[in-house]
Motif scaffolding. Structure first.
Motif, PDB file in Angstrom:
ATOM      1  N   LYS A   1      18.247  46.365  54.454  1.00 12.35           N
ATOM      2  CA  LYS A   1      19.121  45.116  53.957  1.00 12.35           C
ATOM      3  C   LYS A   1      20.506  45.501  53.961  1.00 12.35           C
ATOM      4  O   LYS A   1      21.328  44.861  54.131  1.00 12.35           O
ATOM      5  CB  LYS A   1      18.336  44.603  52.542  1.00 12.35           C
ATOM      6  CG  LYS A   1      17.208  43.960  52.911  1.00 12.35           C
ATOM      7  CD  LYS A   1      16.545  43.225  51.683  1.00 12.35           C
ATOM      8  CE  LYS A   1      15.626  42.451  51.356  1.00 12.35           C
ATOM      9  NZ  LYS A   1      14.968  41.967  50.093  1.00 12.35           N
TER      10      LYS A   1
ATOM     11  N   VAL B   1      21.880  45.980  57.041  1.00 10.63           N
ATOM     12  CA  VAL B   1      22.446  44.602  57.694  1.00 10.63           C
ATOM     13  C   VAL B   1      23.470  43.797  57.052  1.00 10.63           C
ATOM     14  O   VAL B   1      24.605  43.546  57.657  1.00 10.63           O
ATOM     15  CB  VAL B   1      21.053  43.663  57.674  1.00 10.63           C
ATOM     16  CG1 VAL B   1      21.508  42.090  58.068  1.00 10.63           C
ATOM     17  CG2 VAL B   1      20.187  44.269  58.640  1.00 10.63           C
ATOM     18  N   LYS B   2      23.608  44.062  55.738  1.00  9.28           N
ATOM     19  CA  LYS B   2      24.887  43.557  54.811  1.00  9.28           C
ATOM     20  C   LYS B   2      26.242  44.324  55.177  1.00  9.28           C
ATOM     21  O   LYS B   2      27.005  43.540  55.560  1.00  9.28           O
ATOM     22  CB  LYS B   2      24.423  43.802  53.456  1.00  9.28           C
ATOM     23  CG  LYS B   2      25.539  43.036  52.418  1.00  9.28           C
ATOM     24  CD  LYS B   2      25.029  42.922  51.017  1.00  9.28           C
ATOM     25  CE  LYS B   2      25.277  44.335  50.536  1.00  9.28           C
ATOM     26  NZ  LYS B   2      25.009  44.365  48.959  1.00  9.28           N
ATOM     27  N   ASP B   3      26.073  45.538  55.207  1.00  9.51           N
ATOM     28  CA  ASP B   3      27.179  46.167  55.825  1.00  9.51           C
ATOM     29  C   ASP B   3      27.697  45.828  57.121  1.00  9.51           C
ATOM     30  O   ASP B   3      28.907  45.745  57.556  1.00  9.51           O
ATOM     31  CB  ASP B   3      27.128  47.831  55.691  1.00  9.51           C
ATOM     32  CG  ASP B   3      26.713  48.342  54.441  1.00  9.51           C
ATOM     33  OD1 ASP B   3      27.045  47.532  53.442  1.00  9.51           O
ATOM     34  OD2 ASP B   3      26.332  49.442  54.130  1.00  9.51           O
ATOM     35  N   ILE B   4      26.675  45.835  58.263  1.00 10.23           N
ATOM     36  CA  ILE B   4      27.181  45.264  59.403  1.00 10.23           C
ATOM     37  C   ILE B   4      27.833  43.908  59.579  1.00 10.23           C
ATOM     38  O   ILE B   4      28.611  43.716  59.966  1.00 10.23           O
ATOM     39  CB  ILE B   4      25.924  45.380  60.340  1.00 10.23           C
ATOM     40  CG1 ILE B   4      25.534  46.835  60.476  1.00 10.23           C
ATOM     41  CG2 ILE B   4      26.256  44.742  61.679  1.00 10.23           C
ATOM     42  CD1 ILE B   4      23.978  46.919  61.223  1.00 10.23           C
ATOM     43  N   SER B   5      27.156  42.904  58.773  1.00  8.51           N
ATOM     44  CA  SER B   5      27.470  41.634  58.524  1.00  8.51           C
ATOM     45  C   SER B   5      29.027  41.570  58.210  1.00  8.51           C
ATOM     46  O   SER B   5      29.894  40.831  58.483  1.00  8.51           O
ATOM     47  CB  SER B   5      26.652  40.681  58.017  1.00  8.51           C
ATOM     48  OG  SER B   5      26.604  40.964  56.705  1.00  8.51           O
ATOM     49  N   LYS B   6      29.216  42.550  57.051  1.00  4.01           N
ATOM     50  CA  LYS B   6      30.599  42.426  56.477  1.00  4.01           C
ATOM     51  C   LYS B   6      31.514  42.950  57.388  1.00  4.01           C
ATOM     52  O   LYS B   6      32.670  42.513  57.532  1.00  4.01           O
ATOM     53  CB  LYS B   6      30.530  43.526  55.006  1.00  4.01           C
ATOM     54  CG  LYS B   6      30.072  42.681  54.001  1.00  4.01           C
ATOM     55  CD  LYS B   6      30.281  43.755  52.989  1.00  4.01           C
ATOM     56  CE  LYS B   6      29.677  43.016  51.513  1.00  4.01           C
ATOM     57  NZ  LYS B   6      29.419  44.044  50.173  1.00  4.01           N
TER      58      LYS B   6
ATOM     59  N   ASN C   1      31.547  42.779  60.533  1.00  6.32           N
ATOM     60  CA  ASN C   1      32.027  41.686  61.725  1.00  6.32           C
ATOM     61  C   ASN C   1      32.652  40.660  61.368  1.00  6.32           C
ATOM     62  O   ASN C   1      33.574  40.042  61.978  1.00  6.32           O
ATOM     63  CB  ASN C   1      30.347  41.154  62.183  1.00  6.32           C
ATOM     64  CG  ASN C   1      29.742  41.986  62.924  1.00  6.32           C
ATOM     65  OD1 ASN C   1      30.092  43.127  63.418  1.00  6.32           O
ATOM     66  ND2 ASN C   1      28.457  41.803  63.040  1.00  6.32           N
ATOM     67  N   ARG C   2      32.832  40.494  59.860  1.00  3.80           N
ATOM     68  CA  ARG C   2      33.979  39.427  59.212  1.00  3.80           C
ATOM     69  C   ARG C   2      35.206  40.037  59.355  1.00  3.80           C
ATOM     70  O   ARG C   2      36.204  39.365  59.282  1.00  3.80           O
ATOM     71  CB  ARG C   2      33.479  39.068  58.112  1.00  3.80           C
ATOM     72  CG  ARG C   2      32.182  38.063  58.008  1.00  3.80           C
ATOM     73  CD  ARG C   2      31.948  37.418  56.928  1.00  3.80           C
ATOM     74  NE  ARG C   2      30.351  37.977  56.196  1.00  3.80           N
ATOM     75  CZ  ARG C   2      30.053  38.076  54.998  1.00  3.80           C
ATOM     76  NH1 ARG C   2      31.295  37.697  54.089  1.00  3.80           N
ATOM     77  NH2 ARG C   2      29.001  38.493  54.632  1.00  3.80           N
TER      78      ARG C   2
END
Length: 63
Positions: A51, A54-59, A61-62
């Motif tokens: 988790k 995934v959170k780090d990747i989504s951050k 990408n932003r």
């Protein structure tokens, strides 16, 4: 750090204590339960680790 990581690590530690207590009193049942609890904890911690990735990747990408 998320709750799955914390709960998983706590479960691992609790399982290790249970396993060692089983060894001290000669209870193979308690040893097995402790090993099982350790495995559950490792899985839960692994879920928490995933988790976080995934959170780090989504951050990332932003930005």
């Amino acid at each position: 750090m998320n709750k799955d990581q914390v709960k998983g690590k706590a479960k691992e530690i609790g399982g290790k204590i249970q396993q060692e207590a089983g060894e001290l009193v000669g209870s193979s049942e308690q040893q097995a339960k402790g090993l099982n609890k350790q495995a559950e904890g490792k899985l839960q911690k692994g879920l928490g680790d995933a988790k976080e990735v995934v959170k780090d990747i989504s951050k990332g990408n932003r930005n």
